[in-house]
Design an enzyme around this catalytic site. Structure first.
Site, short mmCIF file in Angstrom:
data_model
loop_
_atom_site.label_atom_id
_atom_site.label_comp_id
_atom_site.label_asym_id
_atom_site.label_seq_id
_atom_site.Cartn_x
_atom_site.Cartn_y
_atom_site.Cartn_z
N GLU A 191 0.63 -1.57 0.16
CA GLU A 191 0.41 -0.37 0.08
C GLU A 191 1.10 1.26 0.09
OE1 GLU A 191 -3.23 0.26 3.47
OE2 GLU A 191 -3.52 2.33 2.63
N GLU A 197 -12.32 -2.29 1.48
CA GLU A 197 -13.27 -1.78 2.75
C GLU A 197 -13.99 -0.89 2.89
OE1 GLU A 197 -10.21 -1.25 6.44
OE2 GLU A 197 -9.22 -3.63 6.23
N GLU A 233 -5.95 -9.20 3.49
CA GLU A 233 -4.65 -8.11 3.73
C GLU A 233 -5.30 -9.24 5.93
OE1 GLU A 233 -5.79 -4.44 5.45
OE2 GLU A 233 -6.15 -4.00 3.06
O1 AHR Z 1 -3.52 -2.25 5.97
C1 AHR Z 1 -3.39 -1.02 7.02
C2 AHR Z 1 -4.50 -0.68 6.85
O2 AHR Z 1 -6.00 -2.03 7.42
C3 AHR Z 1 -5.65 -0.82 5.03
O3 AHR Z 1 -5.17 0.51 4.49
C4 AHR Z 1 -6.81 -1.26 5.77
O4 AHR Z 1 -7.32 -1.01 3.77
C5 AHR Z 1 -7.33 -1.84 6.84
O5 AHR Z 1 -8.02 -1.42 7.75
#
Ligand code: AHR
Length: 554
Positions: A60, A218, A353
Site C-alpha cells: 500500500e 473496506e 489483508e
Molecule cells: O493495512 C493497513 C490498513 O488496514 C489498510 O489500508 C486497510 O484496508 C486496513 O484497515
C-alpha cells in the site's frame, strides 16, 4: 450467528485435526513409547490444489512501504533497477511471489491512477490518505505523495519479481468511468486507444494484462462507509461492461472483516436480488482479518487492546496464536454464509489483508507509521496461518499478507541503504514449496500445551501444520508453539516409503528473537539432511519453531 466456541469446535473437526491430551489418547492413534505425538499424512485424500496466489503480497502507498521500501528512485545511491530497490527484487525472486496488491488498502479509495502516469517530473504531488496519522518526524514523502511510483512502475516491479499485479480501484471518490479507463490503460492492445498510446509513450507498448481488480476496499469503512446493500449496488455498476480485451478479468468485491457475517450476507443477498446469475460476475470476496487484541479479554478497544511487537511474555506469545487460529473459523463461517446464495461456490475467498497488528513503538525507522519489527512469534503465527489456508484449498483463491515491507507483518524491512529479511520473510521462503501442490488431509494427534492465563488454566494445541504433495515430493510444515519443550512425533505416511528427507528449521532460544538493520541474521532457517527410517519415523520438533520436512517418496 454461531457462538465462537461452537465455531472452534466445528473448525477443528472439519480441518481433520484431532486434539487429545495424553489422558484421552485413542489406542488407534497411540504413538510409540518414545513419542507422545503422531502426524498422519493421508496420501490418498487430497483436499485440493493449493493456489500459488495464497502466497500473495500487499504493498500500500502508506508510510515507508512504497517510498523507501520499494521505490528508491533511479538516482538513488541505494542499488536499484530503474528506481526499484535491488535487494528487494533479488530476495523476492527466490520466494516465487505470485501476486502483489497495490495501491491499498484505504489509500486506494483516495487515489487517482492518472496522477501516477506520464513523465515523472510532471506528476502532481498530493496529500496521502494516511497523512493525518503521520507523526511530525515522518518523512515528507510519506505525508505527501510524490506520485513517482504509479501504474507503470508497479507493473515493472511485478515483472521484475515474476508476480501478477492486483490493482484496487477507487470506488469512493472516482466514477466508474475512471475504473474503465484504468483497465483500458493497462490492458488495451498496443496502438488501439489513446490510453494505450500514453502507456507506449512511457515505454510500455505491450499491455500489462492485469487480471485481478479490486472494486473498492473496506467499503464498509474507509472505502465509502456503505451499507452492504449500498455497496452491492455500487459493485454491480462498477463491474458491468468493463472492457475485457480478451482478458478474463477477475473482480474482487470488498468483503467482510473478521466475523461480520452480516456484510457477507447483505452484500450477496443484494447482488442476487437482481438475478442469481449476477453472482457469476464476482471472482472473489475480500476478507480482512488482523490479529490485534492481546488484552486477554480485558477490552475490545482498538488502541487499548493491542500488544507490543517486541516486549511480550510467554502468555502474550500464546495469546497471539490463539487469536490467530480464529482465522480458521472465520473462513468456515463466511464460506457457510456464501453458500446460502452461491450454491456451487463460484465465488472464492480472497483474504487480501492478514497478519498481526501491534501498537506503535518497534519501528526500525522512526516516523514510519504502522511499521513493526516481526519476531519469532510472528514467524510461528504466519506459518500457522499459511497452514490453515492449506486446509481450505477449495475456498481460498488468494491471500495477501499485510504488508510486504516496512509495515505490519513485513517480510522485509528497509531504510535508505539498510535492508533485512524478517522471520516472516523466512517463513514465506520455507513455505513456497507448497505452492501449486495437492493439499493432503493430515491428522495431528498431540498433547495440548497447558499454561496459566492470568490465573486461569488455558490450553493450546501441541503441534499444528499441513502437508502437500507434488509428484513424489511431500512437504510437511509444522509449528511447535510450546515456548520451551520439544515435541517428538511419529510421522505416518501410509502406503509410501521415504527415499530421502531434509529438515529446515526456524527457531531460537529467545522467543523475542528478530532481525534488525544492526543484526540482519539473528534469526534464519537452517537445513540438514535426515535419515528417516522405516514407514513411521519419528522427528523431534524444536520448541518455538517452524519446521519444513521435505520428503522425497520412493
Ligand atoms: O493495512 C493497513 C490498513 O488496514 C489498510 O489500508 C486497510 O484496508 C486496513 O484497515
Amino acid at each position: 450467528m454461531l457462538p465462537r466456541r461452537e465455531f472452534l469446535r466445528q473448525s477443528t473437526a472439519a480441518a481433520g485435526v484431532t486434539l487429545f491430551s495424553k489422558k484421552f489418547a485413542s489406542p488407534l492413534f497411540a504413538p510409540p513409547a518414545s513419542a507422545d505425538s503422531r502426524i498422519e499424512i493421508i496420501l490418498d485424500e487430497p483436499l485440493g490444489s493449493i493456489s500459488p496466489n495464497i502466497y500473495g503480497h500487499f504493498a500500500e502507498n502508506l508510510s515507508g512501504v512504497i517510498y523507501d521500501g520499494i521505490w528508491v528512485g533511479e538516482n538513488s545511491k541505494v542499488p536499484n533497477i530503474n528506481g526499484i530497490r535491488k535487494d528487494l527484487v533479488d530476495h523476492m525472486r527466490t520466494i516465487n511471489p505470485s501476486v502483489v496488491r497495490f495501491p491499498g488498502g484505504c489509500f486506494a479509495d483516495s487515489y487517482n491512477w492518472r496522477d501516477g502516469i506520464g513523465p515523472r517530473d510532471k506528476r502532481p504531488r498530493r496529500t496521502n490518505f494516511w497523512a493525518s496519522e503521520e507523526s511530525p518526524s515522518s518523512p515528507a514523502a510519506h505525508k505527501y505523495d510524490p506520485n513517482q511510483f504509479g501504474t507503470n512502475e508497479f507493473a515493472q516491479f511485478c515483472k521484475l519479481i515474476g508476480s501478477q499485479p492486483y490493482l484496487a480501484a477507487n470506488l469512493r471518490s472516482l466514477p466508474a468511468e475512471s475504473f474503465y479507463h484504468w483497465v483500458e490503460y493497462c490492458n488495451s492492445p498496443a496502438g488501439s486507444t489513446t490510453l494505450a498510446d500514453a502507456r507506449a509513450a512511457a515505454g510500455f507498448p505491450d499491455p500489462f494484462n492485469v487480471t485481478f481488480w479490486g472494486v473498492g476496499n473496506e467499503s464498509w469503512g474507509c472505502g465509502g462507509n456503505f451499507t452492504a446493500q449500498e455497496y452491492a449496488v455500487e459493485f454491480r455498476r462498477y463491474a458491468t461492461w468493463v472492457p475485457r480485451y480478451g482478458e478474463d478479468l477477475a473482480f474482487i468485491a470488498s468483503g467482510p472483516s473478521d466475523f461480520s457475517w452480516d456484510w457477507t450476507r447483505g452484500f450477496l443477498e443484494e447482488i442476487a436480488r437482481k438475478g442469481t446469475d449476477q453472482i457469476r460476475s464476482i471472482y472473489g470476496l475480500a476478507l480482512h482479518y488482523y490479529t490485534w487484541n492481546l488484552s486477554r479479554g480485558r477490552t475490545k478497544d482498538w488502541d487499548a487492546g493491542k500488544g507490543d511487537a517486541l516486549k511480550f511474555d510467554p502468555v502474550d506469545w500464546y495469546e497471539l496464536l490463539r487469536e490467530g487460529q480464529v482465522m480458521d473459523s472465520i473462513i468456515q463461517g463466511h464460506w457457510q454464509v456464501m453458500s446460502e446464495f452461491d450454491h456451487d461456490h463460484h465465488i472464492k475467498l480472497v483474504i487480501d489483508e492478514w497478519g498481526p497488528w501491534y501498537r506503535p513503538g518497534s519501528e526500525q525507522t522512526p516516523g514510519d507509521i504502522l511499521e513493526q519489527t516481526p519476531t519469532l512469534r510472528d514467524a510461528v503465527f504466519s506459518a500457522m496461518t499459511l497452514d490453515i489456508f492449506h486446509q481450505h484449498p477449495e475456498k481460498i483463491a488468494m491471500a495477501n499478507c499485510a504488508q510486504l515491507i516496512n509495515c505490519l507483518n513485513s517480510l522485509y524491512l528497509a531504510h535508505e541503504g539498510n535492508f533485512c529479511i524478517t522471520p516472516v520473510g523466512h517463513v514465506f521462503d520455507m513455505y513456497s514449496a507448497h505452492q501449486g501442490a495437492q493439499s493432503l488431509r493430515t491428522i495431528f494427534s498431540t498433547p495440548d500445551i497447558h499454561y496459566d492465563r492470568d490465573g486461569k488454566p488455558a490450553t493450546f494445541q501441541g503441534l499444528k501444520g499441513s502437508a502437500s504433495l507434488s509428484d513424489k515430493d511431500l512437504v510437511l510444515t509444522v509449528v511447535n508453539p510450546h515456548i520451551s519443550e520439544p515435541r517428538e512425533a511419529e510421522i505416518s505416511i501410509r502406503s509410501a516409503a521415504i527415499q530421502s528427507a531434509t529438515a529446515t528449521v526456524l527457531t531460537h532460544t529467545d522467543i523475542r528473537a528478530h532481525n534488525s538493520f544492526a543484526q540482519k541474521n539473528a534469526l534464519h532457517p537452517e537445513s540438514k539432511e535426515l535419515s528417516l527410517k522405516g514407514r513411521n519415523p519419528t522427528y523431534t520438533f524444536a520448541p518455538a519453531s517452524v519446521t519444513k520436512l521435505s520428503i522425497r517418496l520412493a
